[in-house]
Design a protein around this motif. Structure first.
Motif, mmCIF file in Angstrom:
data_model
loop_
_atom_site.group_PDB
_atom_site.id
_atom_site.type_symbol
_atom_site.label_atom_id
_atom_site.label_comp_id
_atom_site.label_asym_id
_atom_site.label_seq_id
_atom_site.Cartn_x
_atom_site.Cartn_y
_atom_site.Cartn_z
ATOM 1 N N THR A 1 0.832 -1.200 0.000
ATOM 2 C CA THR A 1 0.000 0.000 0.000
ATOM 3 C C THR A 1 0.868 1.252 0.000
ATOM 4 O OG1 THR A 1 -1.779 -1.141 1.161
ATOM 5 C CG2 THR A 1 -1.797 1.260 1.244
ATOM 6 N N THR A 2 1.902 1.258 0.820
ATOM 7 C CA THR A 2 2.819 2.398 0.864
ATOM 8 C C THR A 2 3.493 2.609 -0.485
ATOM 9 O OG1 THR A 2 3.224 1.996 3.212
ATOM 10 C CG2 THR A 2 4.828 3.361 2.046
ATOM 11 N N LEU A 3 3.902 1.526 -1.122
ATOM 12 C CA LEU A 3 4.565 1.604 -2.424
ATOM 13 C C LEU A 3 3.642 2.212 -3.481
ATOM 14 C CD1 LEU A 3 7.036 0.808 -4.209
ATOM 15 C CD2 LEU A 3 5.875 -1.377 -4.569
ATOM 16 N N PHE A 4 2.395 1.762 -3.533
ATOM 17 C CA PHE A 4 1.466 2.216 -4.565
ATOM 18 C C PHE A 4 0.808 3.548 -4.234
ATOM 19 C CE2 PHE A 4 2.081 -1.978 -6.136
ATOM 20 C CZ PHE A 4 1.744 -1.933 -7.473
ATOM 21 N N SER A 5 0.742 3.923 -2.967
ATOM 22 C CA SER A 5 0.036 5.147 -2.593
ATOM 23 C C SER A 5 0.723 6.415 -3.083
ATOM 24 C CB SER A 5 -0.162 5.213 -1.086
ATOM 25 O OG SER A 5 1.073 5.299 -0.421
ATOM 26 N N GLN A 6 1.977 6.319 -3.507
ATOM 27 C CA GLN A 6 2.630 7.503 -4.066
ATOM 28 C C GLN A 6 2.052 7.874 -5.435
ATOM 29 O OE1 GLN A 6 6.852 6.747 -4.748
ATOM 30 N NE2 GLN A 6 6.417 4.557 -4.880
ATOM 31 N N TYR A 7 1.230 6.982 -6.013
ATOM 32 C CA TYR A 7 0.607 7.255 -7.313
ATOM 33 C C TYR A 7 -0.884 7.529 -7.206
ATOM 34 C CZ TYR A 7 5.055 5.634 -8.954
ATOM 35 O OH TYR A 7 6.407 5.508 -9.153
#
Length: 87
Positions: free
Chosen positions: A19-25
Motif C-alpha cells: 500500500t505504501t509503495l502504490f500510494s505515491q501514485y
C-alpha cells in the motif's frame, strides 16, 4: 476502479508495504496479496485496486523498477486469463 496485477514481490511483502509503495501514485482502494497456505508468506504476487488514471500512473512508475532487489511486474489484471474453479 481498475484492478492491477503486481508480480515478483518478495516473500516478506505485506499489505502495508505494498500500500505504501502504490500510494505515491494515488489512493489505494484495495490490496489482496496471495499467501502460502502453510507459511503465510506472500507467494510473490497480488492485486491492487485503484482508480483508472492512478492505476495507469502506477504502471508507468513501477513496472520494471526494482523493489527489494527484484524488478516488479505491474499491469492491468487480465480477466481473460482467469481460470475457472475446480470441479
Amino acid at each position: 476502479m481498475k484492478r492491477l496485477f503486481v508480480g515478483n514481490l518478495p516473500s516478506d511483502a505485506t499489505e502495508e508495504t505494498v500500500t505504501t509503495l502504490f500510494s505515491q501514485y494515488g489512493k489505494v482502494r484495495s490490496v489482496q496479496l496471495v499467501a502460502d497456505i502453510f507459511s503465510g508468506k506472500c507467494r510473490g504476487f497480488g492485486f491492487i485496486g485503484m482508480e483508472g488514471h492512478e492505476a495507469r500512473a502506477a504502471i508507468a512508475g513501477l513496472d520494471g523498477n526494482l523493489y527489494c532487489g527484484k524488478p516488479l511486474k505491474v499491469k492491468f489484471e487480465d480477466v481473460s486469463a482467469v481460470r475457472g474453479g475446480r470441479r
